[in-house]
Write a protein that holds these residues in place. Structure first.
Motif, mmCIF file in Angstrom:
data_model
loop_
_atom_site.group_PDB
_atom_site.id
_atom_site.type_symbol
_atom_site.label_atom_id
_atom_site.label_comp_id
_atom_site.label_asym_id
_atom_site.label_seq_id
_atom_site.Cartn_x
_atom_site.Cartn_y
_atom_site.Cartn_z
ATOM 1 N N UNK A 181 34.970 -14.953 28.125
ATOM 2 C CA UNK A 181 35.046 -15.904 26.828
ATOM 3 C C UNK A 181 36.087 -15.335 25.959
ATOM 4 N N UNK A 182 36.098 -13.867 25.918
ATOM 5 C CA UNK A 182 36.766 -12.861 25.014
ATOM 6 C C UNK A 182 36.810 -11.537 25.788
ATOM 7 N N UNK A 183 38.207 -10.908 25.843
ATOM 8 C CA UNK A 183 39.311 -11.918 25.409
ATOM 9 C C UNK A 183 39.712 -12.580 26.699
ATOM 10 N N UNK A 184 40.335 -13.760 26.737
ATOM 11 C CA UNK A 184 40.371 -14.732 27.820
ATOM 12 C C UNK A 184 41.610 -14.189 28.904
ATOM 13 N N UNK A 185 42.420 -13.440 28.247
ATOM 14 C CA UNK A 185 43.505 -12.997 29.235
ATOM 15 C C UNK A 185 43.834 -11.463 28.957
ATOM 16 N N UNK A 186 44.344 -10.848 30.006
ATOM 17 C CA UNK A 186 44.738 -9.680 29.527
ATOM 18 C C UNK A 186 46.041 -9.285 30.158
ATOM 19 N N UNK A 187 46.726 -8.023 30.255
ATOM 20 C CA UNK A 187 47.848 -7.486 30.883
ATOM 21 C C UNK A 187 47.689 -7.177 32.164
ATOM 22 N N UNK A 188 48.135 -8.104 33.244
ATOM 23 C CA UNK A 188 48.159 -7.508 34.471
ATOM 24 C C UNK A 188 46.642 -7.576 35.235
ATOM 25 N N UNK A 189 46.524 -6.707 36.192
ATOM 26 C CA UNK A 189 45.133 -6.500 36.611
ATOM 27 C C UNK A 189 44.433 -5.297 36.004
ATOM 28 N N UNK A 190 43.617 -5.633 35.209
ATOM 29 C CA UNK A 190 42.574 -4.652 34.359
ATOM 30 C C UNK A 190 43.624 -3.844 33.645
ATOM 31 N N UNK A 191 44.782 -4.301 33.100
ATOM 32 C CA UNK A 191 45.584 -3.784 32.079
ATOM 33 C C UNK A 191 46.830 -3.040 32.738
#
Length: 486
Positions: A181-191
């Motif tokens: 639920x938070x954060x819903x999105x991220x940069x790439x795969x595991x950052x």
């Protein structure tokens, strides 16, 4: 008595002279060579749509689990673009080219087919087109267009740009869901963005960005081709394979880049006529279907009107009030583009701002459009090439197109907060809710509420009140449908 000499009849106009008069080549201060060059350049600039549209529409299964075939989509994309561009050139006689609109095809793929089949979705596109033709023929289209404040018109374009760009980031793997639920999105795969497909996306984005910055004609097409060649080589040397629905996080999202078995083939036009005009009303209810049509009409409506006005100005064909030659014909034919696009399953066809490339070359008449359209028709026979392009490369083009649309924000006046908030909501709600409809609806409702309660009710057109009320019904359709008899 000497009779006066008889005057000889003027020579009959030659075929070329009649064509010149029909397209107004001489009258508009252009030449046949200029029109041909302009038409070719517009095609080169727009040809990426034959690759991009199948990638947007072809990778999404509908509510029944059925997906559209990429090869067939490429064929009908070229067919509908070619037919509509030639038709527009002959009827409206303006140098504007047509193809599947990126806003509506994304809306169909991301939102509509989650609740409808592809045939039902394309049926709604056809209905949308028929409504636009009716509005244009009766003059209501211009009245409705004038009722919406310029601030909101521009905000819709900017919001669609952000929405398209966000889709590109997600499709490329540059932005991924965290499944939290938070954060819903991220940069790439595991950052991390170190996967091969995402790196290819970044390479494509840089190539297109540099070419666009250097004003190279056909920058998107060149970028797609160049990045695809690199992707094929990389996949051949160090294969990563498909993502398999996310099981292989480092794999290609949709299409594994590989050389096709053939370059030329007869076009498969099996998607032509695969539409269902009434099925959506039974599947999701009349109210929900009507609101989807309403959204399609507005999206088609404002994008086309803005594009045509801007292109006419670029070609020095527009009057001070923004009108241009054969305006009524242009608006009617633009509506026909939605009918043809839906009827061929290519999605709604509309005027492309990339026509500005041909206009920049000097094109001023519909003959340039005829040239562009004929080239699109020939492109139907080269559809195997479209099966090579990975979605990650196409995603880069979406980001660039999104950037081109977002620059319209410079035309928005942010000095008055009663318009700032509705404009902001229109723009931000589209990408955050993955829905063009939600952004338009929230923007219209908030404009009416905030402006009217702020003492500016008299400045709001009655038509905008009606539109806002319709969107209120749209957002409350769940509870409303629950109490309605089935």
């Amino acid at each position: 008595m000497i009779s006066a000499p008889t005057k000889s009849a003027p020579p009959a106009p030659t075929f070329r002279g009649r064509l010149d008069g029909f397209f107004e080549i001489t009258k508009r201060g252009t030449t046949w060579g200029t029109e041909v060059r302009g038409g070719v350049l517009t095609f080169v600039t727009m040809a990426y749509i034959v690759i991009l549209n199948p990638l947007i529409l072809g990778g999404t299964p509908d509510v029944a689990g059925h997906s559209l075939d990429g090869g067939q989509l490429a064929a009908v994309t070229a067919l509908s673009a070619g037919f509509m561009t030639v038709l527009f050139g002959l009827v409206a006689r303006l140098p504007f080219a047509f193809a599947a609109g990126l806003g509506i095809n994304s809306f169909l793929a991301v939102n509509v087919v989650q609740i409808l089949t592809w045939q039902e979705a394309m049926g709604l596109v056809v209905i949308n087109g028929l409504i636009i033709v009716l509005l244009a023929a009766t003059g209501l289209r211009r009245l409705i267009f004038n009722a919406v404040p310029q601030q909101l018109k521009t905000a819709i374009t900017v919001g669609i740009g952000l929405f398209i760009a966000f889709i590109g980031f997600v499709d490329s793997g540059f932005v991924r869901s965290t499944n939290m639920s938070s954060p819903p999105v991220q940069l790439g795969e595991a950052g991390s963005i170190a996967t091969v497909p995402t790196l290819i996306f970044l390479l494509a984005l840089v190539i297109m960005g540099v070419l666009m910055a250097r004003k190279v004609k056909g920058a998107l097409l060149i970028g797609i081709v160049a990045a695809t060649v690199v992707a094929i080589i990389v996949e051949a040397i160090a294969p990563v394979g498909p993502s398999m629905g996310g099981k292989n996080a480092g794999g290609w999202n949709l299409t594994v880049p590989q050389l096709p078995s053939s370059l030329v083939s007869l076009p498969n036009l099996g998607l032509v006529g695969q539409v269902d005009l009434v099925g959506s009303f039974g599947r999701i209810g009349a109210l929900a279907a009507i609101m989807l049509v309403f959204t399609l009409v507005f999206t088609n409506f404002f994008d086309a009107m803005g594009s045509m006005t801007g292109l006419a100005r670029s070609a020095d064909l527009a009057a001070p009030d923004g009108t241009f030659p054969r305006l009524q014909s242009a608006l009617i034919v633009e509506g026909v583009g939605a009918v043809v696009g839906g009827g061929t399953s290519a999605s709604s066809n509309t005027v492309f701002v990339e026509s500005a490339s041909g206009i920049g070359e000097g094109a001023k008449t519909g003959f340039a459009s005829v040239i562009t359209g004929v080239l699109f028709l020939l492109a139907m026979f080269f559809t195997p090439l479209t099966q090579v392009v990975p979605l990650e490369v196409a995603a880069a083009a979406l980001v660039v197109v999104g950037a081109l649309m977002v620059v319209q924000i410079r035309h928005i006046d942010f000095s008055e907060f009663s318009s700032v908030l509705p404009v902001f909501l229109t723009i931000i709600v589209m990408p955050l809710t993955y829905s063009i409809a939600n952004g338009i609806g929230v923007g219209f409702i908030s404009w009416v509420l905030i402006r009217s309660l702020g003492g500016k009710a008299r400045e709001i057109s009655p038509l905008l009140w009606i539109v806002a009320a319709g969107f209120l019904v749209y957002f409350a359709r769940g509870p409303i449908e629950a109490v309605l008899p089935h």
